[in-house]
Every structure is written in C-alpha cells, then in structure tokens.
Scaffold this motif. Structure first.
Motif, mmCIF file in Angstrom:
data_model
loop_
_atom_site.group_PDB
_atom_site.id
_atom_site.type_symbol
_atom_site.label_atom_id
_atom_site.label_comp_id
_atom_site.label_asym_id
_atom_site.label_seq_id
_atom_site.Cartn_x
_atom_site.Cartn_y
_atom_site.Cartn_z
ATOM 1 N N VAL A 1 0.838 -1.203 0.000
ATOM 2 C CA VAL A 1 0.000 0.000 0.000
ATOM 3 C C VAL A 1 0.874 1.255 0.000
ATOM 4 O O VAL A 1 0.639 2.199 -0.757
ATOM 5 C CB VAL A 1 -0.947 0.004 1.222
ATOM 6 C CG1 VAL A 1 -1.672 1.350 1.342
ATOM 7 C CG2 VAL A 1 -1.957 -1.125 1.120
ATOM 8 N N ILE A 2 1.898 1.252 0.847
ATOM 9 C CA ILE A 2 2.799 2.409 0.931
ATOM 10 C C ILE A 2 3.486 2.671 -0.399
ATOM 11 O O ILE A 2 3.552 3.813 -0.862
ATOM 12 C CB ILE A 2 3.833 2.205 2.058
ATOM 13 C CG1 ILE A 2 3.133 2.280 3.422
ATOM 14 C CG2 ILE A 2 4.955 3.246 1.981
ATOM 15 C CD1 ILE A 2 4.001 1.872 4.598
ATOM 16 N N THR A 3 3.986 1.613 -1.048
ATOM 17 C CA THR A 3 4.686 1.808 -2.327
ATOM 18 C C THR A 3 3.733 2.333 -3.397
ATOM 19 O O THR A 3 4.117 3.177 -4.215
ATOM 20 C CB THR A 3 5.339 0.496 -2.805
ATOM 21 O OG1 THR A 3 4.339 -0.522 -2.918
ATOM 22 C CG2 THR A 3 6.411 0.035 -1.852
ATOM 23 N N GLU A 4 2.495 1.849 -3.393
ATOM 24 C CA GLU A 4 1.524 2.333 -4.383
ATOM 25 C C GLU A 4 1.209 3.813 -4.185
ATOM 26 O O GLU A 4 1.138 4.574 -5.147
ATOM 27 C CB GLU A 4 0.237 1.510 -4.316
ATOM 28 C CG GLU A 4 0.359 0.133 -4.935
ATOM 29 C CD GLU A 4 -0.986 -0.577 -5.047
ATOM 30 O OE1 GLU A 4 -1.983 -0.045 -4.526
ATOM 31 O OE2 GLU A 4 -1.023 -1.660 -5.656
ATOM 32 N N VAL A 5 1.019 4.213 -2.923
ATOM 33 C CA VAL A 5 0.720 5.619 -2.638
ATOM 34 C C VAL A 5 1.913 6.499 -2.984
ATOM 35 O O VAL A 5 1.763 7.578 -3.580
ATOM 36 C CB VAL A 5 0.295 5.814 -1.169
ATOM 37 C CG1 VAL A 5 0.108 7.296 -0.854
ATOM 38 C CG2 VAL A 5 -0.993 5.052 -0.880
ATOM 39 N N LEU A 6 3.115 6.055 -2.631
ATOM 40 C CA LEU A 6 4.317 6.818 -2.986
ATOM 41 C C LEU A 6 4.415 7.022 -4.490
ATOM 42 O O LEU A 6 4.715 8.126 -4.971
ATOM 43 C CB LEU A 6 5.570 6.094 -2.475
ATOM 44 C CG LEU A 6 5.838 6.139 -0.968
ATOM 45 C CD1 LEU A 6 7.003 5.225 -0.611
ATOM 46 C CD2 LEU A 6 6.126 7.564 -0.503
ATOM 47 N N GLU A 7 4.150 5.961 -5.249
ATOM 48 C CA GLU A 7 4.214 6.061 -6.713
ATOM 49 C C GLU A 7 3.161 7.038 -7.229
ATOM 50 O O GLU A 7 3.429 7.842 -8.128
ATOM 51 C CB GLU A 7 4.007 4.684 -7.346
ATOM 52 C CG GLU A 7 4.165 4.699 -8.859
ATOM 53 C CD GLU A 7 4.031 3.315 -9.474
ATOM 54 O OE1 GLU A 7 4.087 3.223 -10.714
ATOM 55 O OE2 GLU A 7 3.844 2.335 -8.723
#
Length: 466
Positions: free
Chosen positions: A318-324
């Motif tokens: 989830v964190i990586t998706e939001v960062l992207e």
C-alpha cells in the motif's frame, strides 16, 4: 523583526483579556470562551463584561468595557452581530490593542453586513486595533497559555507547528489531528473574514516567532492574492509553509465566497504560484499536520528515493503504491547491499525493495537495526520507511531501540509505520519521535507524509539553485 513581534504582542501575549458577552449559561459562547481561557491556564487578568451579572464564575463582572478601571490588551466579543459595532466603538474608546470577534453576518452575508464590517475596520484602523475575525472560532497561543476561542480544550500542548485557517471547523479539525498525533502547537489563528488582519500579516508574525518552525495554512480564497504570494515567498525562505487550498471546483469556489466572503480565484494560478514561492501544497487537509510533523522531526532530505523494510507485505505494498501515485521513486538497491542483507538474515529471503524480513523479524527484532543500517548506507537510498505491525500483541517488543540507533548513525530520514489501531497504545512512539523518528499509525498516512516531506525538501533545493 522586532516591529512585527511588538505589533502583535498584545494580541498573542496579552497581559489582560476581557470578554464582552461573558455568560453563566453553558450553552452560550460567552460561557465557553471564558471556560477555554481558564482551562488553558491563562495567568493574566480576566474581565467578564455582562451588564446583567455582578459576577461570572469567580470573576467580578462589569457592565461595560469602559467601566473596567485597568488597561486591557485583548477583548473577546461574544455577541450577536447586531451588538458588535457598538462594542467595537467602546473598545476603541478604551484603547484596547486587539479584538477577537466570533459573530458572523458581515461581508460574507450581504452588502449591509459588508458595510458594517467596513465601519468596524475604519474605527479599528484609526485606533490601532488588530481584529481577529469576525466570523472566527478565535485564536490560541500555547506559549502564553492563551485560548481566546470558544473551543475549550484544556491545557494547550506546546510544539513548533502553527496553524492559520479561514475555517473554524477545519481549524479545530487540524488541532485535533495535532493532539491525536501527540504533537504540540505554537499558534492557532482563525482569520475568518480577515477584517484588518490578513493571512499575510500572520505569516510575517510567525516568520519571526521563535516558537514556530512549520506553518500550516487552510485557505479558501484571497482578495489580495499577489500581496499574499509576495509575503509567503519571503516567509518560505525561512520557515516551512504548507497549504491546503479549497476552491478546486466551481462548487467549492462559490461555497468559499459565501463562507468568508473570500474570492477563491483560479485554482491553477494558485497552484503554480505556490510552487514558485516555495510553498508545499498538499492534496488532503490531514496531510498538513502529517507533513508538518515529518518536516519538524526529520533532518533535511538530500534526495527523494525511498526504501522500505518490513516483516509483512500488505501494508508495504500500500505504501509503495501511494508513494508512486504521489510521484516518489522507489530506490533500486545495489548488488552489494543485497548481498550484505542476505548474509545478515538467518533464513533465505529474496531481497528487493521493499525488503521483507518475513515473520523471522518477530523473533529477531534486532534485524530492523542490522538490515536498516545496511539499507541506509546504500547511496541509492535517500530515506527509509520501517513498517511494523504490533497489532494487539503487547508481548512482542517493537524495534524502537534499533530504529533510534540507526537514525542517530545517519543523516538520512527514518519514518516508522507502526500499523495498529489508534486504540492500541504504543509507548515507544514518544521516545522514537524525541529521537528523530517520525511515527504514523496507518500505511496511507505514512506514505503521504513521506511524499510531502520529500516534495518540500525538493522545493527547498530548487530554491537554492535559482
């Protein structure tokens, strides 16, 4: 510098406060504002003004502000709109320094209200009186124990974040985010209709305020956008300025004008101007406080490539998706870093970013320190997010000590995403944040805080290069 601080000193640090409309009725704002002042621990003189009562609470009451024998710095006017102008005239005669006016029904309502507000401003300008409002919830200064609002919240927690809001409802929401996040604040100003104190005036004051490091602004619209941006650009060179701007749609544009009489204007023009001025604009109001927390706790970012360390894949994804989605690049770990990590973990894992230590991290919590240090030593990594889910298992210790140690050994920022319900206490959070590790309790807010923090420092680096 001294001029602006001296100019606003009687407003933010008054030696005496009077409340016109003070009441013994708990349903009245005049009761709530006196309660707020007392519960905050204000130590100056308090003068309730109520012609129908000899005493309000433990305080002697006066029929009029003109009957008070002593000088008064700040006056809270808690009256219906039709009584405000006469009260302002009496305050001018008394030569007070500042007013907080709760009532609405002025320029945001109709032309008659606008005319009354203009007369109010004329009187106050001639008398040298600063007006916070009208149409405001009030203002606060944690460092003088001043709560000049009708929102009793007890003792004011001290910190280095200040808030300027055109909305009372959003102002108290942002304050609740601050309290929820175990943060303190320095100043809160609900500017309301901005009768003769503009957002730009407060920005200049906060620029020179030694207790403010980060300034959060909830903005609806401006009548003097060019002047604001000129001031904001100067302030942003010295303090972090973060803005959430409403009015991105036609509907919210109209609503902003009817709320505080503010002209929202073209959002795209604001957006470009904010970036040019070095102001960080956030997408959601909660991001103001989360980003302010990261900026105030973490060291300056030298770049914007992020690595994650975790023991559970879901929150990290989830964190990586939001960062992207927010335009933040994930680090590509060097082969040397991967080799060192594999040698440090007692079971075989596939090393990539995010680095998933799997459930073995519950048994060997020191791995967060060992592997985290290796990741931070990689030249391709500018910042680290450590994801941990304490859940409802208090017997499982958090890697707080390890995260503090690796943070002290580097000049790179470390955020701890301690994914758990807010009802579950994490005692280590206070210790982590005292030692430079920003803590968040869910994956989305963790990612957005990191993204906004990195965007802010990218803005700062671009400013230096110009």
């Amino acid at each position: 510098m001294l001029d602006i601080l001296k100019e606003f000193e009687p407003v933010f640090s008054p030696k005496s406060v009077a409340i016109i409309g003070a009441s013994r009725n708990p349903s009245k704002l005049g009761y709530q504002s006196l309660k707020a002042l007392i519960e905050a621990g204000y130590v100056g003189k308090i003068y309730p003004i109520n012609p129908n009562a000899e005493n309000v609470g433990e305080y002697k009451s006066y029929p009029s502000i003109l009957d008070v024998p002593d000088p008064i710095d700040l006056v809270i006017i808690s009256l219906p709109p039709n009584g405000v102008l006469d009260a302002v005239k009496e305050c001018a005669k008394k030569r007070v320094k500042g007013l907080v006016i709760f009532a609405s029904g002025f320029k945001e309502l109709d032309e008659q209200g606008a005319q009354t507000e203009r007369e109010m401003v004329r009187i106050c300008n001639e008398a040298g009186i600063k007006i916070i409002g009208p149409n405001t919830i009030g203002m606060m200064n944690a460092y003088s124990n001043l709560n000049a609002s009708f929102a009793p919240i007890g003792k004011l927690p001290k910190g280095n974040i200040s808030i300027i809001s055109q909305s009372g409802g959003m102002g108290t929401t942002l304050l609740s985010y601050i309290i929820e996040a175990n943060l303190g604040f320095s100043k809160y100003v609900g500017v309301g209709n901005r009768a003769n104190v503009e957002i730009a005036d407060i920005l200049l004051y906060l620029r020179d305020d030694p207790n403010t490091e980060v300034i959060c602004v909830f903005m609806e619209g401006l009548d003097k956008a060019r002047e604001f941006l000129q001031v904001a650009k100067k302030v942003a060179r010295e303090k972090a300025v973060l803005i959430y701007k409403v009015g991105k749609t036609e509907v919210s544009n109209k609503a902003a004008f009817s709320h505080t009489g503010s002209l929202a204007g073209s959002y795209h023009l604001y957006k470009a101007a904010f970036a040019q001025a070095g102001i960080l604009e956030v997408i959601e109001p909660s991001e103001l406080v989360d980003a302010a927390k990261a900026i105030s706790i973490l060291p300056p970012a030298k770049g914007d490539k992020v690595a994650l360390i975790t023991h559970t894949a879901g929150p990290s994804l989830v964190i990586t998706e939001v960062l992207e989605r927010y335009g933040i690049e994930m680090s590509v770990l060097s082969e040397e870093t991967k080799r060192r990590i594999m040698e440090s973990v007692p079971i075989g894992i596939t090393v990539q970013n995010p680095v998933d230590l799997t459930g073995v991290a519950y048994v060997f919590s020191n791995l967060y320190g060992v592997v985290g240090k290796i990741i931070l030593e990689d030249e391709n990594v500018d910042a680290l997010i450590a994801v941990y889910t304490p859940s409802f298992q208090p017997e499982i210790s958090l890697p707080a000590k390890e995260l503090i140690e690796i943070t002290k050994a580097t000049n790179k920022p470390v955020i701890a995403a301690l994914i758990s319900p807010n009802t579950y206490p994490i005692e280590e959070q206070v210790e982590l944040e005292k030692n430079g590790v920003a803590v968040y309790r869910n994956p989305e807010r963790t990612a957005k805080a990191m993204a906004n923090y990195l965007k802010y420092w990218k803005l700062k680096r671009n400013q230096v290069q110009k």
